[in-house]
Design a protein around this motif. Structure first.
Motif, PDB file in Angstrom:
ATOM      1  N   THR A  67       0.843  -1.210   0.000  1.00  0.00           N
ATOM      2  CA  THR A  67       0.000   0.000   0.000  1.00  0.00           C
ATOM      3  C   THR A  67       0.870   1.249   0.000  1.00  0.00           C
ATOM      4  O   THR A  67       0.538   2.242  -0.665  1.00  0.00           O
ATOM      5  N   ARG A  68       1.978   1.211   0.717  1.00  0.00           N
ATOM      6  CA  ARG A  68       2.878   2.370   0.716  1.00  0.00           C
ATOM      7  C   ARG A  68       3.488   2.579  -0.661  1.00  0.00           C
ATOM      8  O   ARG A  68       3.593   3.713  -1.148  1.00  0.00           O
ATOM      9  N   ARG A  69       3.878   1.479  -1.296  1.00  0.00           N
ATOM     10  CA  ARG A  69       4.476   1.592  -2.621  1.00  0.00           C
ATOM     11  C   ARG A  69       3.467   2.132  -3.627  1.00  0.00           C
ATOM     12  O   ARG A  69       3.807   2.967  -4.485  1.00  0.00           O
ATOM     13  N   ALA A  70       2.224   1.695  -3.530  1.00  0.00           N
ATOM     14  CA  ALA A  70       1.193   2.184  -4.452  1.00  0.00           C
ATOM     15  C   ALA A  70       1.000   3.683  -4.275  1.00  0.00           C
ATOM     16  O   ALA A  70       0.852   4.425  -5.254  1.00  0.00           O
ATOM     17  N   PHE A  71       1.004   4.142  -3.023  1.00  0.00           N
ATOM     18  CA  PHE A  71       0.856   5.577  -2.782  1.00  0.00           C
ATOM     19  C   PHE A  71       2.046   6.346  -3.335  1.00  0.00           C
ATOM     20  O   PHE A  71       1.884   7.401  -3.962  1.00  0.00           O
ATOM     21  N   ILE A  72       3.236   5.839  -3.107  1.00  0.00           N
ATOM     22  CA  ILE A  72       4.431   6.525  -3.616  1.00  0.00           C
ATOM     23  C   ILE A  72       4.387   6.620  -5.143  1.00  0.00           C
ATOM     24  O   ILE A  72       4.739   7.658  -5.720  1.00  0.00           O
ATOM     25  N   GLN A  73       3.931   5.573  -5.792  1.00  0.00           N
ATOM     26  CA  GLN A  73       3.827   5.639  -7.252  1.00  0.00           C
ATOM     27  C   GLN A  73       2.782   6.654  -7.698  1.00  0.00           C
ATOM     28  O   GLN A  73       2.954   7.323  -8.728  1.00  0.00           O
ATOM     29  N   SER A  74       1.708   6.802  -6.936  1.00  0.00           N
ATOM     30  CA  SER A  74       0.714   7.822  -7.290  1.00  0.00           C
ATOM     31  C   SER A  74       1.311   9.219  -7.127  1.00  0.00           C
ATOM     32  O   SER A  74       0.983  10.135  -7.886  1.00  0.00           O
ATOM     33  N   MET A  75       2.209   9.392  -6.143  1.00  0.00           N
ATOM     34  CA  MET A  75       2.882  10.672  -5.981  1.00  0.00           C
ATOM     35  C   MET A  75       3.839  10.941  -7.140  1.00  0.00           C
ATOM     36  O   MET A  75       3.947  12.067  -7.621  1.00  0.00           O
ATOM     37  N   VAL A  76       4.534   9.904  -7.572  1.00  0.00           N
ATOM     38  CA  VAL A  76       5.429  10.048  -8.728  1.00  0.00           C
ATOM     39  C   VAL A  76       4.644  10.511  -9.951  1.00  0.00           C
ATOM     40  O   VAL A  76       5.058  11.432 -10.670  1.00  0.00           O
ATOM     41  N   GLN A  77       3.492   9.900 -10.173  1.00  0.00           N
ATOM     42  CA  GLN A  77       2.660  10.279 -11.320  1.00  0.00           C
ATOM     43  C   GLN A  77       2.171  11.710 -11.199  1.00  0.00           C
ATOM     44  O   GLN A  77       2.145  12.459 -12.186  1.00  0.00           O
ATOM     45  N   LEU A  78       1.789  12.127  -9.991  1.00  0.00           N
ATOM     46  CA  LEU A  78       1.328  13.495  -9.780  1.00  0.00           C
ATOM     47  C   LEU A  78       2.436  14.498 -10.081  1.00  0.00           C
ATOM     48  O   LEU A  78       2.210  15.505 -10.766  1.00  0.00           O
ATOM     49  N   ILE A  79       3.629  14.245  -9.572  1.00  0.00           N
ATOM     50  CA  ILE A  79       4.754  15.151  -9.784  1.00  0.00           C
ATOM     51  C   ILE A  79       5.093  15.243 -11.266  1.00  0.00           C
ATOM     52  O   ILE A  79       5.333  16.340 -11.803  1.00  0.00           O
ATOM     53  N   GLN A  80       5.097  14.104 -11.935  1.00  0.00           N
ATOM     54  CA  GLN A  80       5.403  14.105 -13.363  1.00  0.00           C
ATOM     55  C   GLN A  80       4.322  14.817 -14.171  1.00  0.00           C
ATOM     56  O   GLN A  80       4.629  15.577 -15.109  1.00  0.00           O
ATOM     57  N   GLN A  81       3.067  14.605 -13.811  1.00  0.00           N
ATOM     58  CA  GLN A  81       1.961  15.190 -14.560  1.00  0.00           C
ATOM     59  C   GLN A  81       1.995  16.709 -14.552  1.00  0.00           C
ATOM     60  O   GLN A  81       1.766  17.356 -15.579  1.00  0.00           O
ATOM     61  N   GLU A  83       4.687  18.561 -13.354  1.00  0.00           N
ATOM     62  CA  GLU A  83       6.070  19.048 -13.342  1.00  0.00           C
ATOM     63  C   GLU A  83       6.408  19.790 -12.050  1.00  0.00           C
ATOM     64  O   GLU A  83       7.077  20.823 -12.061  1.00  0.00           O
ATOM     65  N   PHE A  84       5.924  19.230 -10.925  1.00  0.00           N
ATOM     66  CA  PHE A  84       6.328  19.742  -9.629  1.00  0.00           C
ATOM     67  C   PHE A  84       7.808  19.441  -9.399  1.00  0.00           C
ATOM     68  O   PHE A  84       8.416  18.630 -10.101  1.00  0.00           O
ATOM     69  N   ASP A  85       8.366  20.072  -8.371  1.00  0.00           N
ATOM     70  CA  ASP A  85       9.780  19.868  -8.043  1.00  0.00           C
ATOM     71  C   ASP A  85       9.983  18.833  -6.945  1.00  0.00           C
ATOM     72  O   ASP A  85      11.120  18.589  -6.525  1.00  0.00           O
ATOM     73  N   GLY A  86       8.926  18.238  -6.468  1.00  0.00           N
ATOM     74  CA  GLY A  86       8.986  17.271  -5.391  1.00  0.00           C
ATOM     75  C   GLY A  86       7.667  17.263  -4.654  1.00  0.00           C
ATOM     76  O   GLY A  86       6.615  17.521  -5.255  1.00  0.00           O
ATOM     77  N   VAL A  87       7.705  17.015  -3.346  1.00  0.00           N
ATOM     78  CA  VAL A  87       6.464  16.925  -2.574  1.00  0.00           C
ATOM     79  C   VAL A  87       6.707  17.368  -1.140  1.00  0.00           C
ATOM     80  O   VAL A  87       7.812  17.229  -0.600  1.00  0.00           O
ATOM     81  N   ASN A  88       5.663  17.914  -0.527  1.00  0.00           N
ATOM     82  CA  ASN A  88       5.648  18.246   0.892  1.00  0.00           C
ATOM     83  C   ASN A  88       4.588  17.390   1.567  1.00  0.00           C
ATOM     84  O   ASN A  88       3.413  17.476   1.236  1.00  0.00           O
ATOM     85  N   MET A  89       5.010  16.533   2.513  1.00  0.00           N
ATOM     86  CA  MET A  89       4.080  15.661   3.223  1.00  0.00           C
ATOM     87  C   MET A  89       3.685  16.309   4.551  1.00  0.00           C
ATOM     88  O   MET A  89       4.549  16.723   5.331  1.00  0.00           O
ATOM     89  N   ASP A  90       2.375  16.376   4.779  1.00  0.00           N
ATOM     90  CA  ASP A  90       1.847  17.069   5.959  1.00  0.00           C
ATOM     91  C   ASP A  90       0.882  16.162   6.713  1.00  0.00           C
ATOM     92  O   ASP A  90      -0.285  16.481   6.877  1.00  0.00           O
ATOM     93  N   PHE A  91       1.382  14.995   7.171  1.00  0.00           N
ATOM     94  CA  PHE A  91       0.558  14.128   8.009  1.00  0.00           C
ATOM     95  C   PHE A  91       0.560  14.677   9.427  1.00  0.00           C
ATOM     96  O   PHE A  91       1.613  14.976   9.985  1.00  0.00           O
ATOM     97  N   GLU A  92      -0.648  14.776  10.034  1.00  0.00           N
ATOM     98  CA  GLU A  92      -0.740  15.396  11.353  1.00  0.00           C
ATOM     99  C   GLU A  92      -1.494  14.567  12.381  1.00  0.00           C
ATOM    100  O   GLU A  92      -1.389  14.836  13.569  1.00  0.00           O
ATOM    101  N   ASP A  93      -2.246  13.612  11.963  1.00  0.00           N
ATOM    102  CA  ASP A  93      -2.957  12.727  12.903  1.00  0.00           C
ATOM    103  C   ASP A  93      -2.589  11.291  12.551  1.00  0.00           C
ATOM    104  O   ASP A  93      -3.021  10.770  11.516  1.00  0.00           O
TER     105      ASP A  93
END
Length: 302
Positions: A67-81, A83-93
């Motif tokens: 499940t973690r790998r699937a999420f990471i791949q969805s982030m890769v696709q988002l960044i590529q789509q 053209e972001f420079d990376g990601v900021n993760m904001d988990f709080e709970d």
């Protein structure tokens, strides 16, 4: 953006009013002005006042390596789509029981971002020791996050202002020092941003209820009740007291240009990367002149 509640291995789409073309233009605008552009991904605000939902959603993503790998791949696709420079993760709970899986996730995402040359930023709740005394911050291992991420944003709010807290500043200079000094034992200073509030709270001392105030709301309230704003030297924050029409006693603690200047100076003394501000639109407009005239600003938008 946030984790999809029904499928937490993916992120929800942008609001319907944000078309793909519009989002790409925002990213391109940032790049034309040499601004690093990152999507912020969080697990908040599914149901008002129900933190268990937030924890359950992120638990679903963290559950297994798959499940973690699937999420990471969805982030890769988002960044590529976009053209972001990376990601900021904001988990709080996050459930304390999920802390080791959270560590694994940060390590795994960090390796993926690094392998692609992308920037990886993590927002973390404040903690001041290794002891898991605060259930909100206890799942977040500063040493692991500091090793995995390129940048760690220490969310210093709310020292005061959480439900049931007594009156006081959202981020005092003493609290900032305690959190940052702890973080400095876990990661390089060059990775640390101290995230401070630009908002405040109106503490009703009679009822025990705390309510948000922006800078403009605070100043309007001081004018309405004919009271003077004073700068508390110990905490390096402005405040005032008043009595409302029902006879309730209040203290208002907030931020202005002077308190943000003091925090910028403190960040410089501590040797960290600088400050992050939460959130824009609530601030004293005068802070921008202070920042422009007195400090060197690094552009990072997420």
């Amino acid at each position: 953006m946030r984790l999809n509640r029904s499928d937490p291995t993916r992120v929800e789409n942008f609001p319907a009013t944000f078309s793909e073309a519009y989002m790409k233009e925002i990213v391109n605008f940032g790049h034309r002005h040499n601004v690093k552009m990152l999507p912020t991904v969080h697990n908040l605000l599914y149901e008002r006042g129900n933190q268990h939902v937030n924890k359950d959603v992120v638990r679903g993503m963290l559950a297994t390596p798959e499940t973690r790998r699937a999420f990471i791949q969805s982030m890769v696709q988002l960044i590529q789509q976009y053209e972001f420079d990376g990601v900021n993760m904001d988990f709080e709970d996050v459930y304390y029981e999920d802390r080791e899986k959270l560590n694994d996730f940060y390590r795994e995402l960090g390796r993926e971002m690094r392998s692609r040359g992308w920037f990886f930023s993590v927002d973390t709740p404040s903690r001041t020791s290794d002891q898991p005394t605060n259930p909100f911050s206890a799942p977040f291992n500063y040493a692991v996050i500091g090793e995995a991420a390129d940048q760690v944003v220490l969310m210093l709010y709310n020292e005061h202002g959480w439900p049931g807290s007594g009156p006081g500043p959202v981020v005092s200079s003493g609290w900032m020092g305690s959190v940052v000094n702890y973080a400095l034992t876990k990661m390089p200073a060059s990775k640390i941003l101290a995230a401070v509030s630009v908002f405040g709270f109106d503490f009703n001392l009679t009822t025990g209820r705390n309510t948000y105030v922006t800078y403009s709301m605070a100043m309007d309230r001081a004018k309405q009740y004919g009271v003077k704003v004073v700068f508390d030297e110990k905490t390096q924050t402005p405040m005032f007291s008043y009595t409302d029409a029902e006879g309730n006693q209040h203290e208002v603690w907030f931020e202005n240009a002077d308190s943000i200047r003091a925090k910028m100076q403190q960040a410089h003394r501590l040797g960290i990367r600088g400050l992050a501000l939460w959130r824009l639109g609530m601030e004293d407009p005068a802070i921008w002149q202070v920042l422009q005239n007195e400090f060197v600003i690094s552009k990072l938008v997420d």
